[in-house]
Motif scaffolding. Sequence first.
Motif, PDB file in Angstrom:
ATOM      1  N   ILE A  96       0.904  -0.799  -0.066  1.00 29.78           N
ATOM      2  CA  ILE A  96      -0.002  -0.033  -0.054  1.00 29.78           C
ATOM      3  C   ILE A  96       0.803   1.116  -0.070  1.00 29.78           C
ATOM      4  CG2 ILE A  96      -2.108   0.859   1.120  1.00 29.78           C
ATOM      5  CD1 ILE A  96      -2.572  -1.370   2.579  1.00 29.78           C
ATOM      6  N   VAL A  97       1.846   1.241   0.693  1.00 27.62           N
ATOM      7  CA  VAL A  97       3.372   2.572   0.686  1.00 27.62           C
ATOM      8  C   VAL A  97       3.391   2.716  -0.370  1.00 27.62           C
ATOM      9  CG1 VAL A  97       4.869   3.732   2.406  1.00 27.62           C
ATOM     10  CG2 VAL A  97       2.955   2.165   3.582  1.00 27.62           C
ATOM     11  N   ALA A  98       4.100   1.581  -1.189  1.00 28.97           N
ATOM     12  CA  ALA A  98       4.526   1.729  -2.512  1.00 28.97           C
ATOM     13  C   ALA A  98       3.322   1.636  -3.321  1.00 28.97           C
ATOM     14  CB  ALA A  98       5.395   0.198  -2.778  1.00 28.97           C
ATOM     15  N   LEU A  99       2.604   1.401  -3.454  1.00 23.23           N
ATOM     16  CA  LEU A  99       1.595   2.325  -4.093  1.00 23.23           C
ATOM     17  C   LEU A  99       1.192   3.961  -4.411  1.00 23.23           C
ATOM     18  CD1 LEU A  99      -0.750   1.910  -6.745  1.00 23.23           C
ATOM     19  CD2 LEU A  99      -2.024   1.106  -4.582  1.00 23.23           C
ATOM     20  N   ILE A 100       1.807   4.351  -3.402  1.00 24.50           N
ATOM     21  CA  ILE A 100       0.977   5.740  -2.494  1.00 24.50           C
ATOM     22  C   ILE A 100       2.638   6.367  -3.083  1.00 24.50           C
ATOM     23  CG2 ILE A 100       1.248   7.326  -0.692  1.00 24.50           C
ATOM     24  CD1 ILE A 100      -0.265   4.563   0.908  1.00 24.50           C
ATOM     25  N   TYR A 101       3.658   5.680  -3.136  1.00 17.82           N
ATOM     26  CA  TYR A 101       4.428   6.331  -3.685  1.00 17.82           C
ATOM     27  C   TYR A 101       4.916   6.486  -5.444  1.00 17.82           C
ATOM     28  CZ  TYR A 101       6.815   6.118   1.065  1.00 17.82           C
ATOM     29  OH  TYR A 101       7.044   6.263   2.854  1.00 17.82           O
ATOM     30  N   VAL A 102       4.044   5.472  -5.902  1.00 20.50           N
ATOM     31  CA  VAL A 102       4.199   5.721  -7.236  1.00 20.50           C
ATOM     32  C   VAL A 102       2.955   6.556  -7.687  1.00 20.50           C
ATOM     33  CG1 VAL A 102       3.116   4.248  -9.156  1.00 20.50           C
ATOM     34  CG2 VAL A 102       4.565   3.072  -7.469  1.00 20.50           C
ATOM     35  N   ASN A 103       2.084   6.246  -7.159  1.00 22.66           N
ATOM     36  CA  ASN A 103       0.672   7.601  -7.576  1.00 22.66           C
ATOM     37  C   ASN A 103       1.420   9.135  -6.836  1.00 22.66           C
ATOM     38  OD1 ASN A 103      -2.186   7.140  -8.232  1.00 22.66           O
ATOM     39  ND2 ASN A 103      -1.763   5.519  -6.807  1.00 22.66           N
ATOM     40  N   ARG A 104       2.261   8.843  -6.416  1.00 19.46           N
ATOM     41  CA  ARG A 104       3.267  10.501  -5.771  1.00 19.46           C
ATOM     42  C   ARG A 104       4.107  11.086  -7.360  1.00 19.46           C
ATOM     43  NH1 ARG A 104       4.325  10.609   0.502  1.00 19.46           N
ATOM     44  NH2 ARG A 104       2.039  10.907   1.340  1.00 19.46           N
ATOM     45  N   LEU A 105       4.382   9.832  -7.612  1.00 21.79           N
ATOM     46  CA  LEU A 105       5.242  10.580  -8.585  1.00 21.79           C
ATOM     47  C   LEU A 105       4.547  10.571  -9.956  1.00 21.79           C
ATOM     48  CD1 LEU A 105       8.761   9.681  -9.295  1.00 21.79           C
ATOM     49  CD2 LEU A 105       7.906   7.524 -10.169  1.00 21.79           C
ATOM     50  N   CYS A 106       3.683   9.896 -10.339  1.00 22.71           N
ATOM     51  CA  CYS A 106       2.289  10.014 -11.597  1.00 22.71           C
ATOM     52  C   CYS A 106       2.057  11.497 -11.802  1.00 22.71           C
ATOM     53  CB  CYS A 106       2.134   8.759 -11.787  1.00 22.71           C
ATOM     54  SG  CYS A 106       2.592   7.158 -12.374  1.00 22.71           S
ATOM     55  N   ASN A 107       2.003  11.506 -10.200  1.00 20.34           N
ATOM     56  CA  ASN A 107       0.451  13.019 -10.122  1.00 20.34           C
ATOM     57  C   ASN A 107       1.796  14.584  -9.824  1.00 20.34           C
ATOM     58  OD1 ASN A 107      -1.903  11.977 -11.093  1.00 20.34           O
ATOM     59  ND2 ASN A 107      -1.507  10.160 -10.053  1.00 20.34           N
ATOM     60  N   GLY A 108       2.789  14.322  -8.913  1.00 23.05           N
ATOM     61  CA  GLY A 108       3.669  15.083  -9.052  1.00 23.05           C
ATOM     62  C   GLY A 108       4.385  16.679 -10.124  1.00 23.05           C
ATOM     63  N   LYS A 109       5.061  17.230  -9.216  1.00 22.75           N
ATOM     64  CA  LYS A 109       5.215  18.501 -10.085  1.00 22.75           C
ATOM     65  C   LYS A 109       6.354  18.286 -10.831  1.00 22.75           C
ATOM     66  CE  LYS A 109       4.943  21.854  -6.471  1.00 22.75           C
ATOM     67  NZ  LYS A 109       5.592  23.546  -5.380  1.00 22.75           N
ATOM     68  N   ARG A 110       6.614  17.175 -11.071  1.00 20.16           N
ATOM     69  CA  ARG A 110       6.727  16.603 -11.777  1.00 20.16           C
ATOM     70  C   ARG A 110       7.144  14.994 -11.867  1.00 20.16           C
ATOM     71  NH1 ARG A 110      13.341  17.608  -8.138  1.00 20.16           N
ATOM     72  NH2 ARG A 110      13.165  19.409  -8.086  1.00 20.16           N
ATOM     73  N   ALA A 111       5.917  15.315 -12.893  1.00 15.65           N
ATOM     74  CA  ALA A 111       5.195  13.811 -13.224  1.00 15.65           C
ATOM     75  C   ALA A 111       5.830  12.707 -13.704  1.00 15.65           C
ATOM     76  CB  ALA A 111       3.654  14.242 -14.029  1.00 15.65           C
ATOM     77  N   VAL A 112       6.318  11.719 -13.677  1.00 14.74           N
ATOM     78  CA  VAL A 112       6.229  10.380 -14.873  1.00 14.74           C
ATOM     79  C   VAL A 112       5.222   9.343 -14.868  1.00 14.74           C
ATOM     80  CG1 VAL A 112       8.029   8.664 -14.146  1.00 14.74           C
ATOM     81  CG2 VAL A 112       8.572  10.406 -13.115  1.00 14.74           C
ATOM     82  N   ARG A 113       5.477   9.985 -16.219  1.00 10.53           N
ATOM     83  CA  ARG A 113       4.547   8.398 -16.514  1.00 10.53           C
ATOM     84  C   ARG A 113       4.926   7.667 -16.385  1.00 10.53           C
ATOM     85  NH1 ARG A 113       3.183  12.702 -20.847  1.00 10.53           N
ATOM     86  NH2 ARG A 113       1.426  14.037 -20.224  1.00 10.53           N
ATOM     87  N   LEU A 114       4.112   6.117 -16.469  1.00 11.18           N
ATOM     88  CA  LEU A 114       4.663   5.159 -15.981  1.00 11.18           C
ATOM     89  C   LEU A 114       4.065   4.282 -17.653  1.00 11.18           C
ATOM     90  CD1 LEU A 114       4.842   4.293 -13.269  1.00 11.18           C
ATOM     91  CD2 LEU A 114       2.484   2.702 -13.106  1.00 11.18           C
ATOM     92  N   SER A 115       5.002   3.427 -17.488  1.00 12.23           N
ATOM     93  CA  SER A 115       4.612   3.163 -19.662  1.00 12.23           C
ATOM     94  C   SER A 115       5.755   0.894 -19.206  1.00 12.23           C
ATOM     95  CB  SER A 115       5.971   3.148 -20.147  1.00 12.23           C
ATOM     96  OG  SER A 115       7.164   3.147 -19.753  1.00 12.23           O
TER      97      SER A 115
END
Length: 237
Positions: free
Chosen positions: A120-139
Motif C-alpha cells: 500500500i505504501v509503495a502504491l502511494i509513492y507510485v501515485n505521487r510520482l505520477c501526479n507530482g510537480k515532476r510527474a512521470v508517466r508509467l509505461s
Amino acid sequence: MPSGSYQGLDNKDAHSKKRAGPSAYMENMVADVAEALRRLVNAGEEACVKAKERKSAFDLNMFMKRTYVVVSPSFPTGCSIPCYAQHERRIVFPSPTSGNIRGFLRLMCVGSRLAPECLIVALIYVNRLCNGKRAVRLSSRNWLPIAMVSLLTASKVWEDNPTWNGAFAQLFPPVTLRGLNQLESTFHAQLQFNLQISESVYNKYLEMLQGIQKHRKKRGKMQIESQSSRIIATKAR
C-alpha cells in the motif's frame, strides 16, 4: 504509521502472518496492487502515445548491467579486414498484464519477507510520482524499476527491520546493486523526498484497493460461470 483494515484483518493480524509466507491476505494485496499498477501503466502509455513521447523516465535499461553485441561487417570477396562493430543490446518491453506485475510483486515481497502493508505504501509513492510537480508517466519500460524502488522505500519507511539494497538487488539480478542505488537516489529526488504518509491518505488507498478487490473477484466469478456454461453446452452436444 497509519493503521487500517483490509479484507477483515487488522494490522496486528497481518503482522503476525507476514513471516509465515504468502498468506491469502498477502496474495489478495499483491493482486489488487498489481491491478492498480496495470491501470496506471495503461493510462501512462496512452498519454505517451498522444504526446508522441519516445523516451521514458526511469527506463529499466538505465539501471541494468549493459550488454553488447559484436558484429563483423560484410566485405567484398577476397577483401578481409579485421574490423568489428559493437552495439549495445536494447531490451524490448511489451505492455505488462496484471499477471506479469503480480508475479514481480510476489517475487519481491515473498523473497524479502515484506509486510503486506508495504504494498500500500509503495502504491502511494507510485501515485505521487505520477501526479507530482515532476510527474512521470508509467509505461512498459519503467513500471518494473519504479515498482521495485517503491517497495524498497516502503520497507525502509514502514518496517522496523527493513530490507536493504543488497538483498533487494539479489532478488532481481538484472538490476545491479549500483543501478538500484542510482534508482533509489533518482526516485527520492523526483518525489522531492516527500515520503511521509498520513493516516487519512493510507486509509483512502485501503478503500480504493477494497473496491478493486470486489471488482476483481466479481470479474473472476463471471469468467468461471462463463467457462462452466461453455463446458455444459459442449457436453450437451
